[in-house]
Design a protein around this motif. Structure first.
Motif, PDB file in Angstrom:
ATOM      1  N   PRO A  77       0.883  -1.111  -0.021  1.00  0.00           N
ATOM      2  CA  PRO A  77       0.015  -0.059   0.021  1.00  0.00           C
ATOM      3  C   PRO A  77       0.752   1.276  -0.141  1.00  0.00           C
ATOM      4  O   PRO A  77       1.748   1.422   0.651  1.00  0.00           O
ATOM      5  N   VAL A  78       0.493   2.269  -0.786  1.00  0.00           N
ATOM      6  CA  VAL A  78       1.029   3.434  -0.634  1.00  0.00           C
ATOM      7  C   VAL A  78       0.176   4.518  -0.586  1.00  0.00           C
ATOM      8  O   VAL A  78      -1.023   4.436  -0.817  1.00  0.00           O
ATOM      9  N   GLY A  79       0.409   5.857   0.042  1.00  0.00           N
ATOM     10  CA  GLY A  79      -0.283   6.900   0.148  1.00  0.00           C
ATOM     11  C   GLY A  79      -0.075   7.320   1.672  1.00  0.00           C
ATOM     12  O   GLY A  79       0.694   7.168   2.211  1.00  0.00           O
ATOM     13  N   PRO A  80      -1.095   8.641   1.654  1.00  0.00           N
ATOM     14  CA  PRO A  80      -0.602   9.362   3.083  1.00  0.00           C
ATOM     15  C   PRO A  80      -1.269   8.728   4.330  1.00  0.00           C
ATOM     16  O   PRO A  80      -1.062   9.185   5.459  1.00  0.00           O
ATOM     17  N   LEU A  81      -1.813   7.495   4.363  1.00  0.00           N
ATOM     18  CA  LEU A  81      -2.536   6.938   5.332  1.00  0.00           C
ATOM     19  C   LEU A  81      -1.324   6.508   6.463  1.00  0.00           C
ATOM     20  O   LEU A  81      -0.628   5.477   5.897  1.00  0.00           O
ATOM     21  N   SER A  82      -1.476   6.689   7.594  1.00  0.00           N
ATOM     22  CA  SER A  82      -0.501   6.223   8.601  1.00  0.00           C
ATOM     23  C   SER A  82      -0.781   4.996   9.166  1.00  0.00           C
ATOM     24  O   SER A  82      -2.021   4.537   9.137  1.00  0.00           O
ATOM     25  N   ARG A  83       0.116   4.159   9.693  1.00  0.00           N
ATOM     26  CA  ARG A  83      -0.321   3.000  10.067  1.00  0.00           C
ATOM     27  C   ARG A  83      -1.564   2.779  11.187  1.00  0.00           C
ATOM     28  O   ARG A  83      -2.276   1.984  11.100  1.00  0.00           O
ATOM     29  N   GLU A  84      -1.384   3.745  12.076  1.00  0.00           N
ATOM     30  CA  GLU A  84      -2.295   3.889  13.106  1.00  0.00           C
ATOM     31  C   GLU A  84      -3.474   4.074  12.825  1.00  0.00           C
ATOM     32  O   GLU A  84      -4.868   3.181  12.962  1.00  0.00           O
ATOM     33  N   ALA A  85      -3.696   4.992  11.563  1.00  0.00           N
ATOM     34  CA  ALA A  85      -5.003   5.415  10.983  1.00  0.00           C
ATOM     35  C   ALA A  85      -5.670   4.025   9.993  1.00  0.00           C
ATOM     36  O   ALA A  85      -7.007   3.815   9.998  1.00  0.00           O
ATOM     37  N   ALA A  86      -4.712   3.214   9.425  1.00  0.00           N
ATOM     38  CA  ALA A  86      -4.798   2.276   8.640  1.00  0.00           C
ATOM     39  C   ALA A  86      -5.613   1.251   9.640  1.00  0.00           C
ATOM     40  O   ALA A  86      -6.677   0.390   9.427  1.00  0.00           O
ATOM     41  N   VAL A  87      -4.940   0.943  10.944  1.00  0.00           N
ATOM     42  CA  VAL A  87      -5.471   0.012  12.005  1.00  0.00           C
ATOM     43  C   VAL A  87      -6.990   0.138  12.327  1.00  0.00           C
ATOM     44  O   VAL A  87      -7.843  -0.593  12.295  1.00  0.00           O
ATOM     45  N   ALA A  88      -7.079   1.736  12.690  1.00  0.00           N
ATOM     46  CA  ALA A  88      -8.453   1.987  12.947  1.00  0.00           C
ATOM     47  C   ALA A  88      -9.624   1.853  11.862  1.00  0.00           C
ATOM     48  O   ALA A  88     -10.605   1.528  12.179  1.00  0.00           O
ATOM     49  N   ILE A  89      -9.183   2.127  10.925  1.00  0.00           N
ATOM     50  CA  ILE A  89     -10.099   1.946   9.767  1.00  0.00           C
ATOM     51  C   ILE A  89     -10.365   0.306   9.498  1.00  0.00           C
ATOM     52  O   ILE A  89     -11.497  -0.155   9.486  1.00  0.00           O
ATOM     53  N   PHE A  90      -9.325  -0.570   9.757  1.00  0.00           N
ATOM     54  CA  PHE A  90      -9.667  -1.756   9.665  1.00  0.00           C
ATOM     55  C   PHE A  90     -10.428  -2.339  10.724  1.00  0.00           C
ATOM     56  O   PHE A  90     -11.546  -3.192  10.469  1.00  0.00           O
ATOM     57  N   ARG A  91     -10.220  -1.959  11.912  1.00  0.00           N
ATOM     58  CA  ARG A  91     -11.207  -2.221  13.042  1.00  0.00           C
ATOM     59  C   ARG A  91     -12.357  -1.870  12.845  1.00  0.00           C
ATOM     60  O   ARG A  91     -13.453  -2.592  13.064  1.00  0.00           O
ATOM     61  N   ALA A  92     -12.865  -0.612  12.262  1.00  0.00           N
ATOM     62  CA  ALA A  92     -14.216  -0.407  11.969  1.00  0.00           C
ATOM     63  C   ALA A  92     -14.636  -1.302  10.823  1.00  0.00           C
ATOM     64  O   ALA A  92     -15.811  -1.436  10.820  1.00  0.00           O
ATOM     65  N   ALA A  93     -13.992  -1.644   9.813  1.00  0.00           N
ATOM     66  CA  ALA A  93     -14.498  -2.435   8.644  1.00  0.00           C
ATOM     67  C   ALA A  93     -14.879  -3.935   9.448  1.00  0.00           C
ATOM     68  O   ALA A  93     -16.112  -4.275   9.126  1.00  0.00           O
ATOM     69  N   CYS A  94     -14.088  -4.303  10.362  1.00  0.00           N
ATOM     70  CA  CYS A  94     -14.580  -5.809  11.031  1.00  0.00           C
ATOM     71  C   CYS A  94     -15.641  -5.555  11.730  1.00  0.00           C
ATOM     72  O   CYS A  94     -16.540  -6.469  11.686  1.00  0.00           O
ATOM     73  N   LEU A  95     -16.008  -4.350  12.589  1.00  0.00           N
ATOM     74  CA  LEU A  95     -16.922  -4.312  13.248  1.00  0.00           C
ATOM     75  C   LEU A  95     -18.206  -4.259  12.414  1.00  0.00           C
ATOM     76  O   LEU A  95     -19.400  -4.810  12.718  1.00  0.00           O
ATOM     77  N   SER A  96     -18.099  -3.583  11.333  1.00  0.00           N
ATOM     78  CA  SER A  96     -19.235  -3.272  10.253  1.00  0.00           C
ATOM     79  C   SER A  96     -19.612  -4.685   9.921  1.00  0.00           C
ATOM     80  O   SER A  96     -20.785  -5.169   9.845  1.00  0.00           O
ATOM     81  N   ARG A  97     -18.409  -5.622   9.663  1.00  0.00           N
ATOM     82  CA  ARG A  97     -18.948  -6.942   8.909  1.00  0.00           C
ATOM     83  C   ARG A  97     -19.587  -7.798  10.043  1.00  0.00           C
ATOM     84  O   ARG A  97     -20.651  -8.412   9.973  1.00  0.00           O
ATOM     85  N   ALA A  98     -19.055  -7.504  11.375  1.00  0.00           N
ATOM     86  CA  ALA A  98     -19.543  -8.442  12.408  1.00  0.00           C
ATOM     87  C   ALA A  98     -21.085  -7.972  12.717  1.00  0.00           C
ATOM     88  O   ALA A  98     -21.928  -8.690  12.913  1.00  0.00           O
ATOM     89  N   LEU A  99     -21.330  -6.710  12.559  1.00  0.00           N
ATOM     90  CA  LEU A  99     -22.734  -6.187  12.839  1.00  0.00           C
ATOM     91  C   LEU A  99     -23.577  -6.767  11.745  1.00  0.00           C
ATOM     92  O   LEU A  99     -24.747  -7.094  11.770  1.00  0.00           O
ATOM     93  N   ASP A 100     -22.937  -6.795  10.388  1.00  0.00           N
ATOM     94  CA  ASP A 100     -23.954  -7.515   9.224  1.00  0.00           C
ATOM     95  C   ASP A 100     -24.284  -8.744   9.550  1.00  0.00           C
ATOM     96  O   ASP A 100     -25.431  -9.183   9.611  1.00  0.00           O
TER      97      ASP A 100
END
Ligand SMILES: Cc1ncc(C[n+]2csc(CCOP(=O)(O)OP(=O)(O)O)c2C)c(N)n1
Ligand SMILES: [Mg+2]
Length: 260
Positions: free
Chosen positions: A26-49
């Motif tokens: 992956p390339v771009g301005p996204l920091s590692r910390e923000a990427a993990v927060a996004i991944f966590r949000a995605a996982c919770l979204s999926r779990a709620l589905d």
């Protein structure tokens, strides 16, 4: 096992073994910390589905709307501020969850579970409907009438611009904020959506401030009707007053880059 369960098991085993789709790092301005927060949000979204379907089967929940494939909207939330008012597509649980992570004291999983159950304690609809939304997160709830939120978003953005020129006595939205409005590829064809795009472009064309980000979530289909390949880009890439940017919604780095 149903199909969703098979997909889930495959997801768990492939993530655990690092068996991920090939591609460049992956390339771009996204920091590692923000990427993990996004991944966590995605996982919770999926779990709620998955939870909402289970609740429905158990007679504890009713209307369900999946967010799968649209988890990348968490990266759009990461690119915005929590006070950038957001008029959301009904598949944007990940956006709301990611935004909830930007404010202390938020309980998005609990709030959404109350919504699935049509509980009177559901903070956004009081149990009337399964709907996204949060007052604290600046996400007004929408109706299930597709594209009905686009004119509202244009109005809000116009109001923001107007308030910059003529500061109001009472201010709900910060002067330097923007409005975000997301919608599906099929919704974009609705006359209500077309009217909103035209109004926005007509306004911006005259250099009247309209701080508005439209996000089209193109999953290629509207229920059973396919969107012609390339239709969204062909339709929006060259409109006066509208700056078009594309990204791969399955790639959070690319999505964050474009949204930023
Ligand atoms: C005004 C209106 N017409 C029809 C519908 C029925 N309807 C619900 S979702 C949908 C398709 C939306 O497709 P798209 O915008 O691509 O969103 P997606 O579900 O693919 O994310 C339609 C036609 C509706 N809710 N409102
Ligand atoms: Mg669609």
């Amino acid at each position: 096992m149903d199909r969703a369960e098979i997909v889930h098991k495959n997801f768990l085993s492939r993530v655990a073994s690092g068996d991920l789709p090939p591609g460049d790092p992956p390339v771009g301005p996204l920091s590692r910390e923000a990427a993990v927060a996004i991944f966590r949000a995605a996982c919770l979204s999926r779990a709620l589905d998955r939870k909402s379907r289970a609740m429905q089967r158990a007679g504890q929940g009713y209307y369900t709307i999946g967010s799968s494939g649209h988890e990348g909207m968490a990266a759009v939330a990461a690119a915005l501020r929590p006070d950038d008012i957001a008029f959301l597509h009904y598949r944007d649980a990940a956006f709301q969850i990611a935004r909830a992570g930007q404010l202390p004291g938020q309980t998005p999983a609990w709030d959404m579970a109350l919504s699935f159950a049509c509980s009177t304690e559901d903070p956004i609809s009081g149990g009337r409907h399964k709907v996204l939304g949060s007052k604290a997160l600046m996400i007004p709830p929408q109706t299930s009438t597709i594209a009905s939120h686009l004119p509202k978003a244009v109005g809000a953005a116009y109001g923001l611009g107007l308030a910059r020129r003529r500061p109001p006595e009472h201010r709900l939205l910060p002067a330097d904020g923007i409005v975000m409005c997301s919608f599906g590829d099929a919704s974009a064809n609705h006359s209500t959506a077309q009217g909103a795009f035209n109004t926005a472009a007509w306004t911006a064309f005259q250099s009247v401030p309209l701080p508005l980000l439209f996000v089209c979530e193109d999953n290629g289909i509207g229920i059973s009707v396919k969107t012609p390949k390339g239709w969204i880009a062909a339709n929006f890439a060259h409109r006066p007053g509208l700056r078009y940017m594309a990204c791969d919604g399955l790639d959070i780095y690319d999505t964050y880059r474009a949204a930023t």
